[in-house]
Design a protein around this motif. Structure first.
Motif, PDB file in Angstrom:
ATOM      1  N   SER A   1      -7.377  -0.812  -0.792  1.00 37.96           N
ATOM      2  CA  SER A   1      -6.153  -0.194  -1.309  1.00 37.96           C
ATOM      3  C   SER A   1      -5.936  -0.444  -2.796  1.00 37.96           C
ATOM      4  O   SER A   1      -5.235   0.330  -3.461  1.00 37.96           O
ATOM      5  CB  SER A   1      -4.938  -0.707  -0.533  1.00 37.96           C
ATOM      6  OG  SER A   1      -4.675  -2.067  -0.843  1.00 37.96           O
TER       7      SER A   1
ATOM      8  N   MET B   1      -8.174   1.452   8.102  1.00 39.92           N
ATOM      9  CA  MET B   1      -8.921   1.423   6.842  1.00 39.92           C
ATOM     10  C   MET B   1     -10.415   1.412   7.117  1.00 39.92           C
ATOM     11  O   MET B   1     -10.877   1.023   8.200  1.00 39.92           O
ATOM     12  CB  MET B   1      -8.507   0.232   5.979  1.00 39.92           C
ATOM     13  CG  MET B   1      -8.569  -1.109   6.645  1.00 39.92           C
ATOM     14  SD  MET B   1      -7.842  -2.406   5.598  1.00 39.92           S
ATOM     15  CE  MET B   1      -8.012  -3.840   6.661  1.00 39.92           C
TER      16      MET B   1
ATOM     17  N   THR C   1     -10.044   5.941  -1.943  1.00 36.93           N
ATOM     18  CA  THR C   1     -10.088   5.105  -3.135  1.00 36.93           C
ATOM     19  C   THR C   1     -11.537   4.936  -3.580  1.00 36.93           C
ATOM     20  O   THR C   1     -12.468   5.409  -2.924  1.00 36.93           O
ATOM     21  CB  THR C   1      -9.489   3.717  -2.852  1.00 36.93           C
ATOM     22  OG1 THR C   1     -10.385   2.966  -1.996  1.00 36.93           O
ATOM     23  CG2 THR C   1      -8.125   3.834  -2.173  1.00 36.93           C
TER      24      THR C   1
ATOM     25  N   PRO D   1       0.846  -1.202   0.000  1.00 38.32           N
ATOM     26  CA  PRO D   1       0.000   0.000   0.000  1.00 38.32           C
ATOM     27  C   PRO D   1       0.878   1.248   0.000  1.00 38.32           C
ATOM     28  O   PRO D   1       1.998   1.238   0.497  1.00 38.32           O
ATOM     29  CB  PRO D   1      -0.795  -0.119   1.297  1.00 38.32           C
ATOM     30  CG  PRO D   1      -0.679  -1.550   1.711  1.00 38.32           C
ATOM     31  CD  PRO D   1       0.643  -2.023   1.197  1.00 38.32           C
TER      32      PRO D   1
ATOM     33  N   TYR E   1      -7.887   4.293   3.301  1.00 37.74           N
ATOM     34  CA  TYR E   1      -6.913   3.609   4.144  1.00 37.74           C
ATOM     35  C   TYR E   1      -5.758   4.549   4.475  1.00 37.74           C
ATOM     36  O   TYR E   1      -5.478   5.508   3.750  1.00 37.74           O
ATOM     37  CB  TYR E   1      -6.388   2.332   3.485  1.00 37.74           C
ATOM     38  CG  TYR E   1      -5.383   2.540   2.374  1.00 37.74           C
ATOM     39  CD1 TYR E   1      -4.009   2.516   2.623  1.00 37.74           C
ATOM     40  CD2 TYR E   1      -5.807   2.739   1.057  1.00 37.74           C
ATOM     41  CE1 TYR E   1      -3.088   2.709   1.602  1.00 37.74           C
ATOM     42  CE2 TYR E   1      -4.893   2.919   0.033  1.00 37.74           C
ATOM     43  CZ  TYR E   1      -3.535   2.914   0.312  1.00 37.74           C
ATOM     44  OH  TYR E   1      -2.628   3.096  -0.697  1.00 37.74           O
TER      45      TYR E   1
ATOM     46  N   HIS F   1      -5.225   7.697   2.044  1.00 39.78           N
ATOM     47  CA  HIS F   1      -5.687   7.688   0.657  1.00 39.78           C
ATOM     48  C   HIS F   1      -7.176   7.358   0.588  1.00 39.78           C
ATOM     49  O   HIS F   1      -7.660   6.451   1.267  1.00 39.78           O
ATOM     50  CB  HIS F   1      -4.913   6.653  -0.168  1.00 39.78           C
ATOM     51  CG  HIS F   1      -3.435   6.837  -0.131  1.00 39.78           C
ATOM     52  ND1 HIS F   1      -2.765   7.734  -0.941  1.00 39.78           N
ATOM     53  CD2 HIS F   1      -2.494   6.254   0.655  1.00 39.78           C
ATOM     54  CE1 HIS F   1      -1.476   7.686  -0.662  1.00 39.78           C
ATOM     55  NE2 HIS F   1      -1.281   6.795   0.298  1.00 39.78           N
TER      56      HIS F   1
END
Length: 516
Positions: free
Chosen positions: A267, A240, A225, A218, A230, A223
């Motif tokens: 991820s 996450m 997504t 990862p 996560y 981040h």
């Protein structure tokens, strides 16, 4: 039922977490007898230690700890444990000041001059681990004579007009009051019949410590997504969020295979989890007790309100409950509380909790894996990156905007009192360490000095000039550090007397000091 325990206390507290311990310290400081009942046999737990036990402390929490001489011990402990190094967000060129749904703002963006009700200078805030916070509070509770019974959780209770009988660990204990600080699944709240209302979860959150293997890893940092969110800090600390409606939380056992599947989903990395060392789940469920008091039973902390841990507000909210409740309950027990004082606890704290719950819900809305949320995120990032935007978010996240509606127009009333530096070298926070209220008189007015004598023993009279008065001549400050009355001119003693009666009851009968 077993016969009541022979020892009776003023207050029984269910739960020896930070909120229960802080409340116990406040009550003992005011001379009340306190027994804390905790179902866990040991205070130690892996999730209280670093990295998952890390919590950001807001300005009101730091001020409260300083006002009770707890801050130095906490700072010393976290310095020895390298707490700052455990925070992945601290490993940046710019000094982070907080975040909203993972969108950071930084110290160099914040304009504290927009907060004229605070003294000039930097606003302190820092992170501490739960283990350190509890250790410092437990040590203080012990030094004050608080009795803590571990492995003795509250099972049920009976209350009457005069008190409460609590059944725990095969014994029965009597007290005038019972306070539930026993978490989101509070037995005290449920047994009292107090409703818990709110919104159901959108996601299951995971905090895990793992060992990973390739072929992909990862990306470090936080981040968003297409399937969730996560945060990854090498070598294996992961947070996450899977938007599954909270389906997995407290459901099936957390297995290595499940964590690997969720990590790969969220991820998008082709990664393997080779070992699951530690894992817990949480959700964004946001609920609040409809009442904070029923008869002789009160609620504080997670027993009164729960929400997602986004932004680190939950612990601070609970500690604020304890600071607000402690002196009011103690005055009620002593019999010198003005009518309705204890009712102001819920009146002040329930709206604050409701605001925090909405703050949490707003972050969840920004995190949802949808095109509209990503569009809103882009706009929010632009706003936070402005000086006014960062200052607004700092005000909310740090808690510097906290103000109770006390029915007074002065901008300081209802706010945390500034930590004035007096000409004699002391500070306001040092004077608040007795747990008494303060009548602060910058000009040494004879009428205010005489007035203070009528409430001697409930307040301190402090007469000293300060480096910066913020334009006031006198203040009445509650034991929790909240400004109850402020004057910008001399000759306002009648209003001071009215405020003293409102917050500290009738003046002492053996005093006959009249204003002239």
């Amino acid at each position: 039922m077993p016969a009541p325990h022979t020892i009776s206390h003023d207050v029984l507290i269910a739960g020896a977490g930070p909120v229960g311990l802080f409340l116990a310290c406040e009550l003992r400081l005011a001379g009340c007898s306190v027994l804390v009942l905790e179902h866990m046999r040991e205070p130690h737990a892996l999730l209280k230690a670093l990295p998952f036990g890390l919590r950001g402390l807001t300005v009101p929490t730091i001020e409260s700890f300083d006002r009770r001489d707890l801050l130095g011990a906490l700072e010393e402990r976290i310095a020895s444990r390298s707490v700052s190094a455990a925070a992945h967000w601290m490993q940046q060129a710019r000094r982070p000041a907080g975040h909203f749904a993972g969108i950071q703002f930084f110290h160099d963006q914040i304009d504290s001059e927009q907060w004229p009700y605070r003294l000039p200078g930097p606003v302190s805030h820092f992170a501490a681990d739960m283990a350190s916070i509890e250790a410092v509070l437990a040590s203080r509770a012990g030094s004050l004579g608080v009795e803590i019974r571990r492995g003795c959780g509250v099972e049920e209770f009976e209350q009457s007009t005069n008190g409460v009988t609590v059944f725990a660990g095969g014994e029965a204990f009597q007290a005038q009051w019972l306070v539930g600080c026993d978490g989101g699944r509070s037995i005290v709240r449920k047994a009292a019949g107090i409703a818990f209302a709110g919104t159901d979860p959108d996601f299951t959150g995971y905090s895990v410590q793992v060992k990973l293997a390739g072929p992909e890893m990862p990306k470090p940092g936080r981040h968003y997504t297409a399937t969730g969110m996560y945060t990854f800090a090498a070598p294996g600390t992961i947070g996450m969020v899977d938007f599954d409606g909270g389906a997995f939380h407290r459901g099936d056992p957390i297995t290595r295979e499940h964590i690997e599947a969720v990590l790969r989903k969220v991820s998008g990395a082709d990664v393997r989890v080779t070992d699951l060392e530690l894992a817990t789940t949480w959700t964004d469920r946001a609920f609040q007790a409809t009442e904070y008091r029923r008869g002789r039973v009160l609620l504080a902390g997670d027993a009164a309100h729960i929400h997602s841990p986004l932004g680190g507000q939950g612990l601070n909210l609970g500690l604020g409950d304890a600071m607000n409740l402690g002196w009011k309950l103690a005055a009620t027990i002593r019999g010198n509380a003005p009518a309705g004082l204890l009712d102001t606890y819920a009146r002040e704290r329930q709206p604050e909790a409701a605001r925090i719950l909405d703050w949490s819900r707003a972050q969840v809305a920004l995190m949802r894996p949808s095109p509209s949320s990503r569009a809103l995120e882009a706009i929010m990032r632009d706003l936070i990156d402005t000086r006014d935007g960062a200052t607004y978010f700092a005000k909310r996240v740090w808690g510097v905007g906290l103000r109770y509606d006390l029915g007074h127009a002065h901008p300081l009333v209802g706010r945390s009192a500034p930590n004035f530096e007096f000409d004699d070298g002391t500070s306001l926070n040092q004077h608040l360490r007795t747990g008494l209220g303060i009548l602060l008189d910058f000009d040494g007015c004879d009428a205010l000095r005489s007035l203070a004598r009528r409430w001697d023993g409930r307040i301190q009279y402090v007469a000293s000039d300060a480096k910066d008065r913020l334009g006031v001549t006198a203040l009445l400050i509650r034991p929790d550090g909240i400004v109850a009355w402020a004057s910008g001119v001399n000759g306002d003693e009648i209003n001071a007397a009215s405020s003293l009666s409102k917050w500290f009851g009738n003046p002492l009968r053996n005093q006959d000091v009249m204003l002239r």
